[in-house]
Design a protein around this motif. Structure first.
Motif, PDB file in Angstrom:
ATOM      1  N   MET A 146     -12.213 -11.461  -7.252  1.00  0.00           N
ATOM      2  CA  MET A 146     -11.609 -11.307  -5.930  1.00  0.00           C
ATOM      3  C   MET A 146     -12.519 -10.457  -5.056  1.00  0.00           C
ATOM      4  SD  MET A 146      -7.931  -9.637  -4.932  1.00  0.00           S
ATOM      5  CE  MET A 146      -7.026 -10.897  -5.826  1.00  0.00           C
ATOM      6  N   LYS A 147     -12.660 -10.849  -3.799  1.00  0.00           N
ATOM      7  CA  LYS A 147     -13.409 -10.032  -2.854  1.00  0.00           C
ATOM      8  C   LYS A 147     -12.652  -8.730  -2.617  1.00  0.00           C
ATOM      9  CE  LYS A 147     -13.323 -13.531  -0.066  1.00  0.00           C
ATOM     10  NZ  LYS A 147     -13.446 -14.423   1.123  1.00  0.00           N
ATOM     11  N   PRO A 148     -13.368  -7.646  -2.371  1.00  0.00           N
ATOM     12  CA  PRO A 148     -12.689  -6.356  -2.216  1.00  0.00           C
ATOM     13  C   PRO A 148     -11.847  -6.308  -0.940  1.00  0.00           C
ATOM     14  CG  PRO A 148     -14.993  -6.159  -1.609  1.00  0.00           C
ATOM     15  CD  PRO A 148     -14.829  -7.531  -2.209  1.00  0.00           C
ATOM     16  N   ILE A 149     -10.923  -5.367  -0.928  1.00  0.00           N
ATOM     17  CA  ILE A 149     -10.138  -5.058   0.259  1.00  0.00           C
ATOM     18  C   ILE A 149     -10.767  -3.823   0.888  1.00  0.00           C
ATOM     19  CG2 ILE A 149      -7.873  -4.376   1.135  1.00  0.00           C
ATOM     20  CD1 ILE A 149      -6.714  -5.741  -1.432  1.00  0.00           C
ATOM     21  N   ALA A 150     -11.162  -3.914   2.149  1.00  0.00           N
ATOM     22  CA  ALA A 150     -11.803  -2.795   2.828  1.00  0.00           C
ATOM     23  C   ALA A 150     -10.756  -1.906   3.474  1.00  0.00           C
ATOM     24  CB  ALA A 150     -12.775  -3.308   3.885  1.00  0.00           C
ATOM     25  N   VAL A 151     -10.870  -0.606   3.222  1.00  0.00           N
ATOM     26  CA  VAL A 151      -9.974   0.378   3.832  1.00  0.00           C
ATOM     27  C   VAL A 151     -10.811   1.238   4.767  1.00  0.00           C
ATOM     28  CG1 VAL A 151      -8.382   2.274   3.430  1.00  0.00           C
ATOM     29  CG2 VAL A 151      -8.526   0.394   1.776  1.00  0.00           C
ATOM     30  N   LEU A 152     -10.419   1.310   6.026  1.00  0.00           N
ATOM     31  CA  LEU A 152     -11.168   2.059   7.028  1.00  0.00           C
ATOM     32  C   LEU A 152     -10.537   3.431   7.219  1.00  0.00           C
ATOM     33  CD1 LEU A 152     -12.016  -0.899   7.470  1.00  0.00           C
ATOM     34  CD2 LEU A 152     -12.064  -0.438   9.927  1.00  0.00           C
ATOM     35  N   GLY A 153     -11.230   4.468   6.747  1.00  0.00           N
ATOM     36  CA  GLY A 153     -10.754   5.833   6.925  1.00  0.00           C
ATOM     37  C   GLY A 153     -10.265   6.440   5.627  1.00  0.00           C
ATOM     38  N   ALA A 154     -10.699   7.699   5.340  1.00  0.00           N
ATOM     39  CA  ALA A 154     -10.351   8.369   4.090  1.00  0.00           C
ATOM     40  C   ALA A 154      -9.430   9.556   4.333  1.00  0.00           C
ATOM     41  CB  ALA A 154     -11.615   8.821   3.363  1.00  0.00           C
ATOM     42  N   GLY A 155      -8.463   9.371   5.234  1.00  0.00           N
ATOM     43  CA  GLY A 155      -7.400  10.350   5.404  1.00  0.00           C
ATOM     44  C   GLY A 155      -6.261  10.037   4.462  1.00  0.00           C
ATOM     45  N   LEU A 156      -5.099  10.643   4.710  1.00  0.00           N
ATOM     46  CA  LEU A 156      -3.944  10.423   3.835  1.00  0.00           C
ATOM     47  C   LEU A 156      -3.597   8.946   3.735  1.00  0.00           C
ATOM     48  CD1 LEU A 156      -1.450  11.314   2.216  1.00  0.00           C
ATOM     49  CD2 LEU A 156      -0.267  11.641   4.396  1.00  0.00           C
ATOM     50  N   ALA A 157      -3.529   8.247   4.859  1.00  0.00           N
ATOM     51  CA  ALA A 157      -3.133   6.833   4.842  1.00  0.00           C
ATOM     52  C   ALA A 157      -4.152   5.974   4.112  1.00  0.00           C
ATOM     53  CB  ALA A 157      -2.930   6.320   6.268  1.00  0.00           C
ATOM     54  N   GLY A 158      -5.434   6.178   4.402  1.00  0.00           N
ATOM     55  CA  GLY A 158      -6.462   5.353   3.778  1.00  0.00           C
ATOM     56  C   GLY A 158      -6.549   5.551   2.282  1.00  0.00           C
ATOM     57  N   LEU A 159      -6.534   6.807   1.824  1.00  0.00           N
ATOM     58  CA  LEU A 159      -6.613   7.069   0.386  1.00  0.00           C
ATOM     59  C   LEU A 159      -5.356   6.598  -0.328  1.00  0.00           C
ATOM     60  CD1 LEU A 159      -8.266  10.619   0.330  1.00  0.00           C
ATOM     61  CD2 LEU A 159      -9.361   8.380   0.040  1.00  0.00           C
ATOM     62  N   THR A 160      -4.198   6.772   0.318  1.00  0.00           N
ATOM     63  CA  THR A 160      -2.945   6.292  -0.279  1.00  0.00           C
ATOM     64  C   THR A 160      -2.972   4.775  -0.430  1.00  0.00           C
ATOM     65  OG1 THR A 160      -1.678   8.137   0.635  1.00  0.00           O
ATOM     66  CG2 THR A 160      -0.447   6.151   0.032  1.00  0.00           C
ATOM     67  N   ALA A 161      -3.441   4.083   0.598  1.00  0.00           N
ATOM     68  CA  ALA A 161      -3.527   2.618   0.547  1.00  0.00           C
ATOM     69  C   ALA A 161      -4.440   2.172  -0.593  1.00  0.00           C
ATOM     70  CB  ALA A 161      -4.035   2.077   1.883  1.00  0.00           C
ATOM     71  N   ALA A 162      -5.614   2.779  -0.693  1.00  0.00           N
ATOM     72  CA  ALA A 162      -6.568   2.376  -1.727  1.00  0.00           C
ATOM     73  C   ALA A 162      -6.030   2.653  -3.125  1.00  0.00           C
ATOM     74  CB  ALA A 162      -7.895   3.100  -1.509  1.00  0.00           C
ATOM     75  N   ALA A 163      -5.392   3.809  -3.311  1.00  0.00           N
ATOM     76  CA  ALA A 163      -4.849   4.152  -4.627  1.00  0.00           C
ATOM     77  C   ALA A 163      -3.719   3.218  -5.026  1.00  0.00           C
ATOM     78  CB  ALA A 163      -4.364   5.605  -4.624  1.00  0.00           C
ATOM     79  N   GLU A 164      -2.878   2.864  -4.069  1.00  0.00           N
ATOM     80  CA  GLU A 164      -1.780   1.951  -4.376  1.00  0.00           C
ATOM     81  C   GLU A 164      -2.307   0.558  -4.708  1.00  0.00           C
ATOM     82  OE1 GLU A 164       2.122   0.341  -4.798  1.00  0.00           O
ATOM     83  OE2 GLU A 164       1.191   2.309  -5.073  1.00  0.00           O
ATOM     84  N   LEU A 165      -3.332   0.103  -4.001  1.00  0.00           N
ATOM     85  CA  LEU A 165      -3.930  -1.188  -4.316  1.00  0.00           C
ATOM     86  C   LEU A 165      -4.549  -1.171  -5.716  1.00  0.00           C
ATOM     87  CD1 LEU A 165      -5.594  -1.983  -0.878  1.00  0.00           C
ATOM     88  CD2 LEU A 165      -3.594  -3.122  -1.870  1.00  0.00           C
TER      89      LEU A 165
END
Length: 468
Positions: free
Chosen positions: A1-20
């Motif tokens: 699978m191609k990666p999912i890009a997350v823009l920004g390493a604040g609370l929202a970005g890191l939370t999104a990446a960790a949940e994925l």
């Protein structure tokens, strides 16, 4: 699978990446800066005074969800007051004890209500609080905080305000019984109760994100701004970073929404977002000897002649943020980038703030003044809900209009939300992302026409540029 890009390493970005990652999906976080954390940043000067990048409120529930509860201290007290006519009234109940405010509120409550929705924020406030409190408290504060007249703001500004009076009474009583700063009006996504209270991490706000960062195990790329989000036939296909095109299966952005039209290439679907405004703010910190200069942790100042509309003495609630026998007061100042306030020197800002607090609480404070603790300027602080683009804002709250493109976080959602709401809303949004990458042919956006989406919001307009 191609990666999912997350823009920004604040609370929202890191939370999104960790949940994925928890869901078994590949995610890469692209951060333009040199460090993670975004606006969740704290600073400590040589004298031992600590201050945050703006006001942040963290609950024990959020700390536990982030895996950071072991490094957090319990906040034992928190309260707010409003300074009117040279006196402090506790918020909200001290205000209601004022006869003119109570009489006006009762009159508004029992008056026959119009069947039509409130036309704007001013109309909403008059209906909700009565004319007296709307004119003397609510409207001046909202206008200072947003930089626009209340009549030009959408009635959706009311979504920012907290619990009902009955719920507030219960939570205030719970705080006294438990001797903890029970959260009261700081999340709409999750229920508040006696067991949900404010905490603060040892070492500053950014430490809250350390457990999440460890889970990502090298998936964060610092100093890697995303230059373009590439769209083909209404669907995200790639990003470009450092001149390199990277195929992706989806993009999660935490960027301010008015930046997205400049980032996205291949569609004009996001063009209306360019008009969305954020309120620039300055946070000026002054140091004093002694404690409890303010009557409570936060004081609202609905006086349009004053420079700052909000004063915060964080050491009242969190004494460890200042050396023993000393305190720190933060002044929130609304402005516009490049205006007379924004361009004031730090020395002039500190002098003007000192004049303001001495005018409010006594000239003797000049003798206790220990100097400025630094000024923080941010061009993007609060979303401004102008009525002129309310239709577009509400449509954006449903979807970005581009398959595979999601926007999360306070700036990314263009929403009046604090840290706990950011976290839980981001977690829930990742359910949509997971479904999309599993079956991209089904699309990520509602399979309805623009007219149907408008109708679902109770709106009717021939085009996006037309106000409802």
């Amino acid at each position: 699978m191609k990666p999912i890009a997350v823009l920004g390493a604040g609370l929202a970005g890191l939370t999104a990446a960790a949940e994925l990652k928890r869901r078994g999906l590949p995610a890469v976080v692209f951060e333009a800066g040199k460090a993670v954390g975004g606006m969740a940043a704290s600073f400590k000067d040589a004298e031992g005074f600590s201050y945050d990048y703006g006001a942040h409120f963290i609950s024990n529930r959020l700390a536990k969800a982030l895996g950071a509860e072991d490094i957090c201290r319990t906040v034992r007290h928190y309260g707010e007051a409003v300074r009117i006519d040279g006196r402090d009234r506790s918020h909200p109940f001290g205000l209601m004890a004022e006869p003119r405010f109570l009489a006006s509120a009762l009159k508004s409550r029992f008056a026959s209500r119009p069947k039509t929705p409130a036309a704007n924020a001013e109309d909403w406030m008059r209906r909700s609080y009565g004319d007296a409190m709307a004119e003397e408290v609510a409207m001046p504060l909202v206008e200072a905080w947003s930089g626009a007249p209340a009549r030009e703001l959408s009635s959706s500004v009311g979504e920012k305000f907290g619990n009902s009076i009955v719920k507030s009474l219960y939570l205030s009583a719970a705080a006294k019984v438990t001797r903890r700063a029970v959260c009261n009006g700081y999340t709409r996504t999750m229920p508040e109760g006696a067991g949900v209270y404010h905490v603060y991490p040892e070492g500053g706000l950014a430490r809250m994100l350390e457990p999440t960062l460890r889970k990502l195990d090298g998936a964060v790329r610092l100093q890697s701004p995303v230059e373009r989000i590439l769209v083909d036939k209404g669907r995200v296909v790639a990003i470009r970073s450092a001149g390199v095109e990277i195929p992706v299966s989806a993009v999660i952005s935490t960027a301010p929404v008015n930046v997205l039209p400049r980032l996205v290439e291949g569609t004009d679907a996001l063009k209306p977002l360019a008009a969305f405004r954020y309120r620039p703010m300055m946070f000026v910190n002054l140091r004093f000897s002694g404690r409890a200069i303010l009557p409570n942790t936060m004081v609202w100042v609905p006086d349009r002649s004053q420079l700052s509309f909000r004063l915060t003495e964080a050491p009242i609630s969190m004494p460890w943020l200042a050396p023993e026998g000393k305190t720190l007061i933060t002044f929130d100042i609304g402005c516009e980038v490049g205006d007379a306030r924004w361009t004031m020197s730090d020395e002039d800002l500190a002098r003007t703030c000192l004049d303001q607090i001495c005018a409010l609480y006594g000239e003797e404070l000049r003798g206790r003044y220990l100097g400025a603790g630094g000024t923080i300027r941010t061009p993007i602080s609060y979303p401004v809900y102008l009525g002129a683009y309310e239709t577009e804002r509400r449509l954006f709250s449903m979807s970005t209009g581009v398959d595979g493109l999601y926007s999360v976080g306070r700036n990314g959602e263009f929403a009046h939300i604090l840290m706990e709401d950011v976290f839980w809303r981001t977690i829930r949004r990742m359910e949509d992302v997971a479904r999309y990458v599993a079956s991209p042919s089904e699309g990520s956006q509602p399979a309805v026409s623009l007219e149907e989406r408008l109708a679902g919001l109770g709106l009717s307009a021939p085009g996006l540029s037309q106000p409802a």
